[in-house]
Scaffold this motif. Sequence first.
Motif, PDB file in Angstrom:
ATOM      1  N   GLN A 110       0.850  -1.181   0.000  1.00  7.47           N
ATOM      2  CA  GLN A 110       0.000   0.000   0.000  1.00  7.47           C
ATOM      3  C   GLN A 110       0.892   1.240   0.000  1.00  7.47           C
ATOM      4  OE1 GLN A 110      -3.315  -0.373  -0.193  1.00  7.47           O
ATOM      5  NE2 GLN A 110      -3.188  -2.606   0.027  1.00  7.47           N
ATOM      6  N   TYR A 111       0.481   2.271  -0.727  1.00  8.77           N
ATOM      7  CA  TYR A 111       1.265   3.498  -0.849  1.00  8.77           C
ATOM      8  C   TYR A 111       0.476   4.664  -0.266  1.00  8.77           C
ATOM      9  CZ  TYR A 111       4.257   0.840  -4.011  1.00  8.77           C
ATOM     10  OH  TYR A 111       5.114  -0.096  -4.536  1.00  8.77           O
ATOM     11  N   ALA A 112       1.043   5.291   0.758  1.00 12.31           N
ATOM     12  CA  ALA A 112       0.404   6.446   1.386  1.00 12.31           C
ATOM     13  C   ALA A 112       1.300   7.666   1.173  1.00 12.31           C
ATOM     14  CB  ALA A 112       0.178   6.198   2.868  1.00 12.31           C
ATOM     15  N   GLY A 113       0.844   8.586   0.343  1.00 15.04           N
ATOM     16  CA  GLY A 113       1.615   9.785   0.055  1.00 15.04           C
ATOM     17  C   GLY A 113       1.113  10.986   0.832  1.00 15.04           C
ATOM     18  N   ALA A 114       1.774  12.125   0.607  1.00 13.76           N
ATOM     19  CA  ALA A 114       1.405  13.351   1.318  1.00 13.76           C
ATOM     20  C   ALA A 114      -0.067  13.677   1.078  1.00 13.76           C
ATOM     21  CB  ALA A 114       2.283  14.500   0.844  1.00 13.76           C
ATOM     22  N   GLY A 115      -0.767  14.017   2.161  1.00 17.03           N
ATOM     23  CA  GLY A 115      -2.186  14.326   2.067  1.00 17.03           C
ATOM     24  C   GLY A 115      -3.097  13.136   2.218  1.00 17.03           C
ATOM     25  N   THR A 116      -2.529  11.959   2.483  1.00 16.66           N
ATOM     26  CA  THR A 116      -3.342  10.758   2.699  1.00 16.66           C
ATOM     27  C   THR A 116      -3.101  10.218   4.101  1.00 16.66           C
ATOM     28  OG1 THR A 116      -1.718   9.126   1.926  1.00 16.66           O
ATOM     29  CG2 THR A 116      -3.093  10.203   0.258  1.00 16.66           C
ATOM     30  N   LEU A 117      -3.914   9.232   4.476  1.00 13.13           N
ATOM     31  CA  LEU A 117      -3.762   8.599   5.772  1.00 13.13           C
ATOM     32  C   LEU A 117      -3.558   7.099   5.609  1.00 13.13           C
ATOM     33  CD1 LEU A 117      -6.589  10.658   6.131  1.00 13.13           C
ATOM     34  CD2 LEU A 117      -5.636  10.466   8.429  1.00 13.13           C
ATOM     35  N   ALA A 118      -2.674   6.546   6.422  1.00  7.93           N
ATOM     36  CA  ALA A 118      -2.547   5.101   6.555  1.00  7.93           C
ATOM     37  C   ALA A 118      -3.404   4.697   7.755  1.00  7.93           C
ATOM     38  CB  ALA A 118      -1.095   4.700   6.770  1.00  7.93           C
ATOM     39  N   LEU A 119      -4.325   3.774   7.543  1.00  7.80           N
ATOM     40  CA  LEU A 119      -5.291   3.376   8.573  1.00  7.80           C
ATOM     41  C   LEU A 119      -5.209   1.865   8.769  1.00  7.80           C
ATOM     42  CD1 LEU A 119      -8.292   5.505   7.249  1.00  7.80           C
ATOM     43  CD2 LEU A 119      -6.766   6.080   9.157  1.00  7.80           C
ATOM     44  N   ILE A 120      -4.821   1.448   9.962  1.00  5.89           N
ATOM     45  CA  ILE A 120      -4.608   0.032  10.218  1.00  5.89           C
ATOM     46  C   ILE A 120      -5.370  -0.370  11.472  1.00  5.89           C
ATOM     47  CG2 ILE A 120      -2.871  -1.742  10.699  1.00  5.89           C
ATOM     48  CD1 ILE A 120      -0.866   0.045   9.179  1.00  5.89           C
ATOM     49  N   ASN A 121      -6.120  -1.440  11.349  1.00  7.25           N
ATOM     50  CA  ASN A 121      -6.904  -1.941  12.471  1.00  7.25           C
ATOM     51  C   ASN A 121      -6.021  -2.700  13.464  1.00  7.25           C
ATOM     52  OD1 ASN A 121      -9.437  -1.010  11.430  1.00  7.25           O
ATOM     53  ND2 ASN A 121      -9.411  -2.718   9.995  1.00  7.25           N
ATOM     54  N   PRO A 122      -6.463  -2.825  14.706  1.00  4.85           N
ATOM     55  CA  PRO A 122      -5.667  -3.554  15.708  1.00  4.85           C
ATOM     56  C   PRO A 122      -5.379  -4.988  15.275  1.00  4.85           C
ATOM     57  CG  PRO A 122      -7.434  -2.319  16.769  1.00  4.85           C
ATOM     58  CD  PRO A 122      -7.684  -2.235  15.294  1.00  4.85           C
TER      59      PRO A 122
ATOM     60  N   PRO B 221      -6.981   0.559   3.770  1.00 10.28           N
ATOM     61  CA  PRO B 221      -5.810   0.954   4.554  1.00 10.28           C
ATOM     62  C   PRO B 221      -5.222   2.302   4.175  1.00 10.28           C
ATOM     63  CG  PRO B 221      -5.194  -0.664   2.922  1.00 10.28           C
ATOM     64  CD  PRO B 221      -6.685  -0.552   2.843  1.00 10.28           C
ATOM     65  N   VAL B 222      -5.630   2.863   3.054  1.00 14.72           N
ATOM     66  CA  VAL B 222      -5.163   4.189   2.650  1.00 14.72           C
ATOM     67  C   VAL B 222      -6.373   5.036   2.269  1.00 14.72           C
ATOM     68  CG1 VAL B 222      -3.771   5.530   1.018  1.00 14.72           C
ATOM     69  CG2 VAL B 222      -2.939   3.306   1.834  1.00 14.72           C
ATOM     70  N   LEU B 223      -6.456   6.231   2.820  1.00 16.02           N
ATOM     71  CA  LEU B 223      -7.564   7.133   2.534  1.00 16.02           C
ATOM     72  C   LEU B 223      -7.025   8.482   2.096  1.00 16.02           C
ATOM     73  CD1 LEU B 223     -10.660   7.618   2.628  1.00 16.02           C
ATOM     74  CD2 LEU B 223     -10.335   8.458   4.970  1.00 16.02           C
ATOM     75  N   ASP B 224      -7.506   8.968   0.967  1.00 14.97           N
ATOM     76  CA  ASP B 224      -7.106  10.277   0.453  1.00 14.97           C
ATOM     77  C   ASP B 224      -8.118  11.303   0.956  1.00 14.97           C
ATOM     78  OD1 ASP B 224      -6.273  12.493  -0.927  1.00 14.97           O
ATOM     79  OD2 ASP B 224      -6.317  11.567  -2.907  1.00 14.97           O
ATOM     80  N   ASP B 225      -7.788  11.980   2.034  1.00 10.70           N
ATOM     81  CA  ASP B 225      -8.697  12.962   2.622  1.00 10.70           C
ATOM     82  C   ASP B 225      -7.871  14.010   3.359  1.00 10.70           C
ATOM     83  OD1 ASP B 225     -11.268  14.067   3.325  1.00 10.70           O
ATOM     84  OD2 ASP B 225     -10.915  13.307   5.349  1.00 10.70           O
ATOM     85  N   ALA B 226      -7.569  15.091   2.668  1.00 10.82           N
ATOM     86  CA  ALA B 226      -6.707  16.131   3.223  1.00 10.82           C
ATOM     87  C   ALA B 226      -7.301  16.746   4.488  1.00 10.82           C
ATOM     88  CB  ALA B 226      -6.460  17.216   2.170  1.00 10.82           C
TER      89      ALA B 226
END
Length: 288
Positions: free
Chosen positions: A58-70, A115-120
């Motif tokens: 997964q690629y998370a760039g500037a302005g995105t979020l990496a989201l990982i569950n427990p 796992p990656v969300l683009d939401d500034a």
Amino acid sequence: MAGSGEQARHWQYAELPGVDLLRARYVRKTFVRHTHENFVIAAISEGVEVFHHHGGDQYAGAGTLALINPDTPHTGRAGVPEGWRYGAVYPSPDVVAEIAAETTTLRGTPGFGSPVLDDAYSVGLVHHLLRAVDEGNALAADTLLRVAVTRLLRLNGGSLPARPVRTAGARLAVRARAVLEERMADPPPLERLARELGTSPFALLRSFRDVYGMPPHTWLTDARVRRARRLLDAGTSPAEAAVAVGFTDQPHLNRHFARIVGVPPGAYQRERKNVQDARRPSRLASGR
């Protein structure tokens, strides 16, 4: 932590119980496969992070979020030569469940879908939250945490599927995990563990990987670091914690701890001590 432009701070804020915080810039840093007991909400401000998650990069760039569950195995590394910079919050499952119950219609155990969300806007919320913590603004920090988690669950949330233990292989993996947890400081070799459980080494390895997403030795290192964190939180020295969880010495703990948590155990513990001191009432405040 500093060196070659890399720096990181992993800490807590007394007014946000159940939440870990991180600011970091990494260039050559590589996170080995590991899990977190808490959720990961990482807001990337510069560069690109690559992390292996559920069978793919997964690629998370500037302005995105990496989201990982427990309890979700993942890795982490730079996706560009200049590395990546980010701020992250790690709310506990209880904290997220409380917010979800109050502000969303999700049922069951809440979690993130992609796992990656683009939401500034959400990225900004995370950075504003960390700034509020820096300023000691508890009202703003708590508010921003709740707003950020609510927004992320509404944009990218769902109910996490239960993981029932039904097959013989899954039950075998659970039994193996119990043995490793009980004998963490002196675990048996794979062949002996398999023999004790009445199976073959390959069958045990396959079953364990299917259930926990990593082989037993990788899971054990991750579990040792988790337990070491709890010992450090309780005031145990890094050298004593290393021996207690089964590492040969403190340098061995240091290496694995930094590759999973992102900072050395000494720096981690100093930040925890600062929070404990902040929570402790002064003699003047207590009237003594």
